[in-house]
Scaffold this motif. Structure first.
Motif, PDB file in Angstrom:
ATOM      1  N   GLU A 193      73.010  51.768  56.315  1.00 44.88           N
ATOM      2  CA  GLU A 193      72.145  50.785  57.011  1.00 44.88           C
ATOM      3  C   GLU A 193      72.618  50.601  58.456  1.00 44.88           C
ATOM      4  O   GLU A 193      71.812  50.518  59.382  1.00 44.88           O
ATOM      5  N   GLU A 194      73.950  50.515  58.612  1.00 43.64           N
ATOM      6  CA  GLU A 194      74.476  50.347  59.978  1.00 43.64           C
ATOM      7  C   GLU A 194      74.142  51.558  60.843  1.00 43.64           C
ATOM      8  O   GLU A 194      73.788  51.424  62.028  1.00 43.64           O
ATOM      9  N   MET A 195      74.236  52.739  60.230  1.00 51.65           N
ATOM     10  CA  MET A 195      73.915  53.950  61.007  1.00 51.65           C
ATOM     11  C   MET A 195      72.439  53.956  61.404  1.00 51.65           C
ATOM     12  O   MET A 195      72.098  54.297  62.539  1.00 51.65           O
ATOM     13  N   LEU A 196      71.580  53.565  60.458  1.00 46.81           N
ATOM     14  CA  LEU A 196      70.147  53.544  60.796  1.00 46.81           C
ATOM     15  C   LEU A 196      69.869  52.551  61.918  1.00 46.81           C
ATOM     16  O   LEU A 196      69.083  52.824  62.827  1.00 46.81           O
ATOM     17  N   ARG A 197      70.547  51.422  61.863  1.00 42.96           N
ATOM     18  CA  ARG A 197      70.331  50.425  62.916  1.00 42.96           C
ATOM     19  C   ARG A 197      70.768  50.986  64.277  1.00 42.96           C
ATOM     20  O   ARG A 197      70.045  50.851  65.279  1.00 42.96           O
ATOM     21  N   LEU A 198      71.926  51.629  64.300  1.00 46.38           N
ATOM     22  CA  LEU A 198      72.411  52.184  65.576  1.00 46.38           C
ATOM     23  C   LEU A 198      71.517  53.330  66.059  1.00 46.38           C
ATOM     24  O   LEU A 198      71.281  53.484  67.253  1.00 46.38           O
ATOM     25  N   CYS A 199      71.009  54.110  65.109  1.00 45.65           N
ATOM     26  CA  CYS A 199      70.105  55.203  65.510  1.00 45.65           C
ATOM     27  C   CYS A 199      68.819  54.622  66.098  1.00 45.65           C
ATOM     28  O   CYS A 199      68.365  55.055  67.167  1.00 45.65           O
ATOM     29  N   ARG A 200      68.249  53.629  65.409  1.00 52.01           N
ATOM     30  CA  ARG A 200      67.001  53.015  65.928  1.00 52.01           C
ATOM     31  C   ARG A 200      67.217  52.465  67.331  1.00 52.01           C
ATOM     32  O   ARG A 200      66.412  52.655  68.229  1.00 52.01           O
ATOM     33  N   LEU A 201      68.363  51.795  67.470  1.00 53.37           N
ATOM     34  CA  LEU A 201      68.661  51.155  68.754  1.00 53.37           C
ATOM     35  C   LEU A 201      68.825  52.196  69.863  1.00 53.37           C
ATOM     36  O   LEU A 201      68.244  52.067  70.953  1.00 53.37           O
ATOM     37  N   THR A 202      69.594  53.263  69.591  1.00 47.86           N
ATOM     38  CA  THR A 202      69.813  54.266  70.645  1.00 47.86           C
ATOM     39  C   THR A 202      68.525  55.046  70.925  1.00 47.86           C
ATOM     40  O   THR A 202      68.279  55.438  72.067  1.00 47.86           O
ATOM     41  N   ILE A 203      67.702  55.243  69.899  1.00 48.41           N
ATOM     42  CA  ILE A 203      66.414  55.913  70.145  1.00 48.41           C
ATOM     43  C   ILE A 203      65.571  55.030  71.076  1.00 48.41           C
ATOM     44  O   ILE A 203      64.948  55.513  72.021  1.00 48.41           O
ATOM     45  N   GLY A 204      65.628  53.734  70.848  1.00 49.50           N
ATOM     46  CA  GLY A 204      64.916  52.807  71.733  1.00 49.50           C
ATOM     47  C   GLY A 204      65.455  52.852  73.162  1.00 49.50           C
ATOM     48  O   GLY A 204      64.770  52.483  74.115  1.00 49.50           O
ATOM     49  N   MET A 205      66.698  53.320  73.302  1.00 52.93           N
ATOM     50  CA  MET A 205      67.318  53.377  74.636  1.00 52.93           C
ATOM     51  C   MET A 205      67.172  54.756  75.273  1.00 52.93           C
ATOM     52  O   MET A 205      67.735  55.001  76.336  1.00 52.93           O
ATOM     53  N   GLY A 206      66.486  55.664  74.612  1.00 53.13           N
ATOM     54  CA  GLY A 206      66.232  56.960  75.250  1.00 53.13           C
ATOM     55  C   GLY A 206      66.777  58.173  74.512  1.00 53.13           C
ATOM     56  O   GLY A 206      66.530  59.305  74.923  1.00 53.13           O
ATOM     57  N   VAL A 207      67.531  57.951  73.419  1.00 53.30           N
ATOM     58  CA  VAL A 207      68.014  59.116  72.661  1.00 53.30           C
ATOM     59  C   VAL A 207      66.826  59.740  71.930  1.00 53.30           C
ATOM     60  O   VAL A 207      66.046  59.035  71.286  1.00 53.30           O
ATOM     61  N   ASN A 208      66.659  61.055  72.072  1.00 43.41           N
ATOM     62  CA  ASN A 208      65.568  61.704  71.329  1.00 43.41           C
ATOM     63  C   ASN A 208      66.056  62.862  70.462  1.00 43.41           C
ATOM     64  O   ASN A 208      65.277  63.526  69.800  1.00 43.41           O
ATOM     65  N   LYS A 209      67.379  63.088  70.492  1.00 38.80           N
ATOM     66  CA  LYS A 209      67.952  64.132  69.638  1.00 38.80           C
ATOM     67  C   LYS A 209      69.184  63.571  68.942  1.00 38.80           C
ATOM     68  O   LYS A 209      70.038  62.957  69.591  1.00 38.80           O
ATOM     69  N   ILE A 210      69.253  63.752  67.631  1.00 40.49           N
ATOM     70  CA  ILE A 210      70.437  63.310  66.879  1.00 40.49           C
ATOM     71  C   ILE A 210      70.938  64.475  66.037  1.00 40.49           C
ATOM     72  O   ILE A 210      70.149  65.137  65.350  1.00 40.49           O
ATOM     73  N   ARG A 211      72.230  64.726  66.122  1.00 41.30           N
ATOM     74  CA  ARG A 211      72.854  65.710  65.235  1.00 41.30           C
ATOM     75  C   ARG A 211      73.723  64.970  64.227  1.00 41.30           C
ATOM     76  O   ARG A 211      74.550  64.135  64.600  1.00 41.30           O
ATOM     77  N   ILE A 212      73.540  65.280  62.964  1.00 41.67           N
ATOM     78  CA  ILE A 212      74.357  64.696  61.904  1.00 41.67           C
ATOM     79  C   ILE A 212      75.506  65.656  61.623  1.00 41.67           C
ATOM     80  O   ILE A 212      75.287  66.844  61.375  1.00 41.67           O
ATOM     81  N   THR A 213      76.719  65.124  61.666  1.00 39.05           N
ATOM     82  CA  THR A 213      77.878  65.972  61.458  1.00 39.05           C
ATOM     83  C   THR A 213      78.946  65.190  60.705  1.00 39.05           C
ATOM     84  O   THR A 213      78.665  64.189  60.057  1.00 39.05           O
ATOM     85  N   GLY A 214      80.184  65.654  60.757  1.00 36.06           N
ATOM     86  CA  GLY A 214      81.230  64.945  60.034  1.00 36.06           C
ATOM     87  C   GLY A 214      82.580  65.523  60.444  1.00 36.06           C
ATOM     88  O   GLY A 214      82.725  66.013  61.567  1.00 36.06           O
ATOM     89  N   GLY A 215      83.476  65.594  59.472  1.00 39.91           N
ATOM     90  CA  GLY A 215      83.423  65.825  58.045  1.00 39.91           C
ATOM     91  C   GLY A 215      82.215  66.664  57.635  1.00 39.91           C
ATOM     92  O   GLY A 215      81.496  67.181  58.465  1.00 39.91           O
ATOM     93  N   GLU A 216      82.066  66.810  56.348  1.00 39.49           N
ATOM     94  CA  GLU A 216      80.905  67.561  55.867  1.00 39.49           C
ATOM     95  C   GLU A 216      79.834  66.547  55.449  1.00 39.49           C
ATOM     96  O   GLU A 216      80.017  65.808  54.479  1.00 39.49           O
ATOM     97  N   PRO A 217      78.718  66.506  56.182  1.00 36.76           N
ATOM     98  CA  PRO A 217      77.716  65.466  55.909  1.00 36.76           C
ATOM     99  C   PRO A 217      77.246  65.443  54.464  1.00 36.76           C
ATOM    100  O   PRO A 217      76.994  64.371  53.906  1.00 36.76           O
ATOM    101  N   PHE A 218      77.144  66.620  53.827  1.00 34.13           N
ATOM    102  CA  PHE A 218      76.529  66.647  52.493  1.00 34.13           C
ATOM    103  C   PHE A 218      77.487  66.242  51.372  1.00 34.13           C
ATOM    104  O   PHE A 218      77.092  66.239  50.208  1.00 34.13           O
ATOM    105  N   VAL A 219      78.734  65.884  51.698  1.00 36.45           N
ATOM    106  CA  VAL A 219      79.601  65.368  50.629  1.00 36.45           C
ATOM    107  C   VAL A 219      79.480  63.849  50.509  1.00 36.45           C
ATOM    108  O   VAL A 219      79.977  63.270  49.541  1.00 36.45           O
ATOM    109  N   ARG A 220      78.821  63.205  51.454  1.00 33.87           N
ATOM    110  CA  ARG A 220      78.700  61.736  51.327  1.00 33.87           C
ATOM    111  C   ARG A 220      77.450  61.396  50.518  1.00 33.87           C
ATOM    112  O   ARG A 220      76.330  61.829  50.847  1.00 33.87           O
ATOM    113  N   LYS A 221      77.665  60.589  49.461  1.00 35.77           N
ATOM    114  CA  LYS A 221      76.554  60.182  48.592  1.00 35.77           C
ATOM    115  C   LYS A 221      75.539  59.373  49.397  1.00 35.77           C
ATOM    116  O   LYS A 221      75.925  58.495  50.172  1.00 35.77           O
ATOM    117  N   GLY A 222      74.269  59.715  49.220  1.00 32.57           N
ATOM    118  CA  GLY A 222      73.234  58.956  49.920  1.00 32.57           C
ATOM    119  C   GLY A 222      72.727  59.650  51.171  1.00 32.57           C
ATOM    120  O   GLY A 222      71.842  59.144  51.859  1.00 32.57           O
TER     121      GLY A 222
END
Ligand code: SAM
Length: 337
Positions: free
Chosen positions: A55-84
């Protein structure tokens, strides 16, 4: 509808550069143990409460998109090992204003998820693969998962998702693989990108001088493929791009250690703990998770982002000089590669 005035549609740094790209590390954990990224026993994994929640990540993504971010890369660690991760990606992919959602993955558990990624509209995935030799793969990653990574590569190609292969070039470990990785572009429509090894291995030694810099990598490619030709680099590209006539795919070289591309930097990073980094080579400053959890409203969070960007280093050398005086470097998995 008019945007609240703290949502400035063009986010700029103190050097006048437009910031429109967020790299979000969703976990520090990984199912590989690549020696150039972390110690063999792994990192001291963060407790779940230390991580940003979805939820916190979605909030920060929404906020930064509102500020002009139009590209997001999901990374890690390995993103697909986190549940959800899949419901998170699905929700993120639907946010208006996000034109480009991409992922960096090691491909170990990714293949079965590819059809769903395609459905979400994900058009490009970076796949890490440093060698085409099973034994060297095991020696580098400390895990015998080569076949699964290859399976992911073919699944992505068959679903027409653009594949960029990230290969870190490591002295004495995989330089003999360079010609074979380049040859992959002959029949497959993939971009193979060779990356200079950086010091983010979780505290181990790094080279005094990097032998395998971008020039050495290019010379080695030219030795096996003399007809390789320069092609134009897209805006904000971190890679120098090349093509071998007649090949379906292309080749890139990322001078990640030499840092010759910083002048056009358009990115910010969020670590799994919610630390906002304005440069890969800085120590990280503003902890947005703490700010969120203190009950801050969107205006206060966005002010913190704008304030952090007012101190962005001009390049990775300046960031490193000012923040890593002791030469200690974190694991890339803790930063988000
Ligand atoms: N687990 C995912 C993966 O392996 O693609 C995403 C995270 S990983 C840290 C992201 C990228 O960083 C990978 O392509 C990896 O090869 C690269 N990387 C990690 N440590 C590095 C280092 N010391 N130098 C250069 N690249 C590095």
């Amino acid at each position: 509808m008019e945007l609240p005035n703290y949502l400035c549609p063009v986010l700029k740094d103190n050097h006048g550069r437009t910031i429109n790209y967020l790299r979000l590390a969703v976990t520090d954990r990984c199912n590989l143990r690549c020696f150039y990224c972390m110690p063999e026993q792994g990192n001291n994994w963060l407790a779940r409460t230390e991580l940003l929640s979805w939820e916190e990540m979605l909030r920060l993504c929404r906020l930064t998109i509102g500020m002009g971010v139009n590209k997001i890369r999901i990374t890690g660690g390995e993103p697909f090992v986190r549940k959800g991760i899949m419901p998170f990606l699905s929700e993120l992919s639907q946010i208006k204003g996000l034109d480009n959602l991409t992922i960096t993955t090691n491909g170990v558990v990714t293949a079965p998820l590819v059809p769903e990624l395609k459905q979400m509209g994900i058009r490009s995935v970076n796949l890490s693969l440093d060698t085409l030799d099973r034994d060297r793969f095991l020696a580098i990653t400390h895990r015998d998962e080569f076949d699964k990574v290859i399976e992911t590569m073919h699944a992505l190609i068959s679903h027409r998702i653009e594949v960029k292969i990230n290969a870190v070039v490591m002295d004495g470990k995989n330089t003999q693989d360079i010609p074979a990785l380049v040859a992959l572009t002959k029949e497959l429509p993939v971009s193979v990108r060779f990356i200079e090894e950086m010091p983010f291995n979780g505290g181990g030694q790094h080279y005094q001088t990097l032998l395998w810099d971008h020039m050495q990598i290019l010379q080695t490619i030219k030795n096996s493929h003399p007809k390789i030709a320069k092609i134009p680099d897209p805006q904000y590209s971190t890679s120098y791009n090349y093509k071998i006539p007649g090949h379906k795919g292309d080749v890139g070289i990322i001078a990640a250690y030499t840092r010759s591309f910083c002048g056009t930097c358009n990115r910010i990073r969020l670590t799994p703990q919610g630390v906002l980094k304005t440069c890969l080579y800085d120590n990280g400053g503003t902890n947005l998770k703490d700010i969120l959890r203190s009950g801050a409203n969107d205006e206060a969070v966005s002010s913190a982002i704008v304030a952090a960007l007012a101190t962005k280093a001009i390049d990775g050398h300046e960031a490193e000089r000012t923040t890593y005086a002791d030469g200690a470097h974190q694991s890339m998995a803790m930063i988000g590669g």
